[in-house]
Motif scaffolding. Structure first.
Motif, PDB file in Angstrom:
ATOM      1  N   ARG A  46      26.360  51.148  32.290  1.00 49.82           N
ATOM      2  CA  ARG A  46      25.645  49.998  32.065  1.00 49.82           C
ATOM      3  C   ARG A  46      26.709  48.963  31.335  1.00 49.82           C
ATOM      4  N   VAL A  47      26.474  47.618  31.696  1.00 49.11           N
ATOM      5  CA  VAL A  47      27.137  46.662  31.142  1.00 49.11           C
ATOM      6  C   VAL A  47      26.484  46.460  29.811  1.00 49.11           C
ATOM      7  N   LEU A  48      27.254  46.221  28.612  1.00 55.26           N
ATOM      8  CA  LEU A  48      26.807  46.096  27.326  1.00 55.26           C
ATOM      9  C   LEU A  48      26.937  44.659  26.581  1.00 55.26           C
ATOM     10  N   PHE A  49      27.751  44.004  27.223  1.00 61.58           N
ATOM     11  CA  PHE A  49      28.263  42.445  26.531  1.00 61.58           C
ATOM     12  C   PHE A  49      28.012  41.367  27.743  1.00 61.58           C
ATOM     13  N   ASP A  50      27.669  40.405  27.064  1.00 63.52           N
ATOM     14  CA  ASP A  50      27.624  38.958  27.940  1.00 63.52           C
ATOM     15  C   ASP A  50      29.008  38.558  27.762  1.00 63.52           C
ATOM     16  N   ARG A  51      29.745  38.410  28.682  1.00 63.91           N
ATOM     17  CA  ARG A  51      31.195  38.091  28.651  1.00 63.91           C
ATOM     18  C   ARG A  51      31.249  36.462  29.276  1.00 63.91           C
ATOM     19  N   SER A  52      30.469  35.831  29.164  1.00 68.41           N
ATOM     20  CA  SER A  52      30.196  34.542  30.005  1.00 68.41           C
ATOM     21  C   SER A  52      30.889  33.441  28.813  1.00 68.41           C
ATOM     22  N   GLY A  53      30.941  33.787  27.588  1.00 69.41           N
ATOM     23  CA  GLY A  53      31.408  32.783  26.487  1.00 69.41           C
ATOM     24  C   GLY A  53      32.570  33.464  25.907  1.00 69.41           C
ATOM     25  N   ARG A  54      32.792  32.887  24.710  1.00 69.47           N
ATOM     26  CA  ARG A  54      34.123  33.000  23.922  1.00 69.47           C
ATOM     27  C   ARG A  54      33.545  34.352  22.994  1.00 69.47           C
ATOM     28  N   LEU A  55      32.430  34.265  22.614  1.00 72.80           N
ATOM     29  CA  LEU A  55      32.010  35.269  21.747  1.00 72.80           C
ATOM     30  C   LEU A  55      31.463  36.615  22.396  1.00 72.80           C
ATOM     31  N   LEU A  57      28.901  38.842  22.796  1.00 73.18           N
ATOM     32  CA  LEU A  57      27.458  39.171  22.329  1.00 73.18           C
ATOM     33  C   LEU A  57      26.763  40.169  23.274  1.00 73.18           C
ATOM     34  N   LEU A  58      26.157  41.049  22.711  1.00 66.82           N
ATOM     35  CA  LEU A  58      25.505  41.891  23.192  1.00 66.82           C
ATOM     36  C   LEU A  58      24.442  41.470  24.224  1.00 66.82           C
ATOM     37  N   ASN A  59      24.263  42.077  25.536  1.00 67.15           N
ATOM     38  CA  ASN A  59      23.459  41.769  26.437  1.00 67.15           C
ATOM     39  C   ASN A  59      22.025  42.549  25.871  1.00 67.15           C
ATOM     40  N   ALA A  60      20.985  42.406  26.953  1.00 69.38           N
ATOM     41  CA  ALA A  60      19.959  43.079  26.580  1.00 69.38           C
ATOM     42  C   ALA A  60      19.883  44.588  26.534  1.00 69.38           C
ATOM     43  N   ALA A  61      20.921  45.286  27.466  1.00 70.58           N
ATOM     44  CA  ALA A  61      21.067  46.572  27.300  1.00 70.58           C
ATOM     45  C   ALA A  61      21.990  46.721  25.987  1.00 70.58           C
ATOM     46  N   GLY A  62      22.797  46.243  25.805  1.00 73.57           N
ATOM     47  CA  GLY A  62      23.642  46.441  24.457  1.00 73.57           C
ATOM     48  C   GLY A  62      22.624  46.283  23.144  1.00 73.57           C
ATOM     49  N   GLN A  63      21.622  45.228  23.170  1.00 74.91           N
ATOM     50  CA  GLN A  63      20.711  45.331  22.264  1.00 74.91           C
ATOM     51  C   GLN A  63      19.991  46.395  21.965  1.00 74.91           C
ATOM     52  N   GLU A  64      19.512  47.049  23.119  1.00 67.34           N
ATOM     53  CA  GLU A  64      18.565  48.263  23.162  1.00 67.34           C
ATOM     54  C   GLU A  64      19.297  49.452  22.572  1.00 67.34           C
ATOM     55  N   LEU A  65      20.651  49.399  22.985  1.00 67.42           N
ATOM     56  CA  LEU A  65      21.471  50.685  22.710  1.00 67.42           C
ATOM     57  C   LEU A  65      21.787  50.771  21.293  1.00 67.42           C
ATOM     58  N   LEU A  66      21.784  49.392  20.550  1.00 63.11           N
ATOM     59  CA  LEU A  66      22.613  49.565  19.206  1.00 63.11           C
ATOM     60  C   LEU A  66      21.964  50.446  17.985  1.00 63.11           C
TER      61      LEU A  66
END
Length: 293
Positions: A46-55, A57-66
């Protein structure tokens, strides 16, 4: 154990919000961190990061996994840590302290390391606010800092000692009237970006004094040195490490009793999930015992 290393990098990115800062934190290049995260995403499917910006940021899947990753790493660290012999401390601990608390802490740590050969303790000095946030972010196991009354989730602060605030003047100062001293002489301020500086500013407001500000420093010893050279007057906490010789050429004038004897409170902050609480508690207890000598 590459997956363990990748997960540590993942947690660092989540904490710092940047691949570049996480790379510096874990000792890798930014390219290596990016490659690790791609591999981790492939492994977890699964994709874990929102790579649309410069930071980063964890996406929903990344936040759930953290939280699951953090728990796994904590469990891994526990099982790889050998059981110490009875009465012995082992492992690595990083402790922070404000400058005025460091000398006593360093003596305690030196003795503790001498008695516990498998124990490694790294000391870090800094501003109280910086050390507090490093503990909250998990970069320090504990720190001796100024108490502000604020409580941070997942952490606790325990009082160690108090230092009364007082007016400090050159020994030649004739008047002992607090209002006259603070209103008629250049004022040497403690850093208002820190809790102690803001506390001193509130004292001045309560006294109805707008002082003649001369300079502002985040160094109690330097401010005392300037007062000793008759540059101005100040309000500072009376450090528990001060000896009579440290107050030579100085005069301590109590604040008005109506202010209620304000103090700077020093204590230990640590995360509640700190795995080395036995060691930090030992440091705390030894420091408290030294204050009674």
């Amino acid at each position: 154990m590459s997956s363990i290393r990748f997960m540590r990098t993942f947690v660092a990115i989540a904490r710092l919000g940047s691949f570049s800062e996480a790379a510096e934190s874990v000792g890798l290049t930014q390219a290596a961190v990016s490659l690790q995260m791609r591999s981790l995403e492939e492994e977890f499917g699964r994709v874990l990061f929102d790579r649309s910006g410069r930071l980063a940021l964890l996406n929903a899947a990344g936040q759930e996994l953290l939280p699951e990753v953090k728990a796994l790493l904590e469990h891994y660290d526990r099982i790889r840590q050998p059981r110490p012999p009875a009465g012995q401390f082992v492992g690595q601990v990083t402790i922070g302290a404000i400058v005025s608390s460091m000398s006593i802490l360093a003596k305690i740590v030196s003795q503790l390391k001498e008695e516990h050969k498998e124990l490694g303790i790294r000391l870090v000095s800094g501003k109280s606010s910086e050390l507090t946030h490093k503990v909250v972010r998990g970069e320090l196991d504990a720190a001796l800092v100024v108490g502000t009354g604020r409580r941070y989730p997942g952490s606790r602060w325990t009082m160690l000692y108090q230092e009364p605030l007082a007016i400090i003047t050159h020994a030649s100062m004739r008047t002992r009237n607090p209002q006259d001293i603070l209103a008629r002489h250049p004022f040497l301020r403690f850093d208002r970006s820190q809790h102690t500086g803001r506390q001193i500013d509130r004292v001045l407001q309560q006294m109805g004094i707008v002082p003649d500000d001369f300079l502002e420093l985040n160094a109690i010893e330097q401010l005392l040195g300037l007062v000793r050279h008759d540059v101005g007057v100040t309000i500072l906490p009376l450090l528990n490490t001060l000896q009579d010789a440290d107050l030579s050429d100085l005069r301590v004038v109590p604040l008005p009793a109506a202010l209620g004897s304000p103090t700077r409170d020093i204590g230990m902050i640590e995360r509640r999930d700190n795995r080395q609480q036995a060691i930090t508690q030992e440091l705390f207890e030894q420091y408290a015992a030294m204050l009674l000598r």
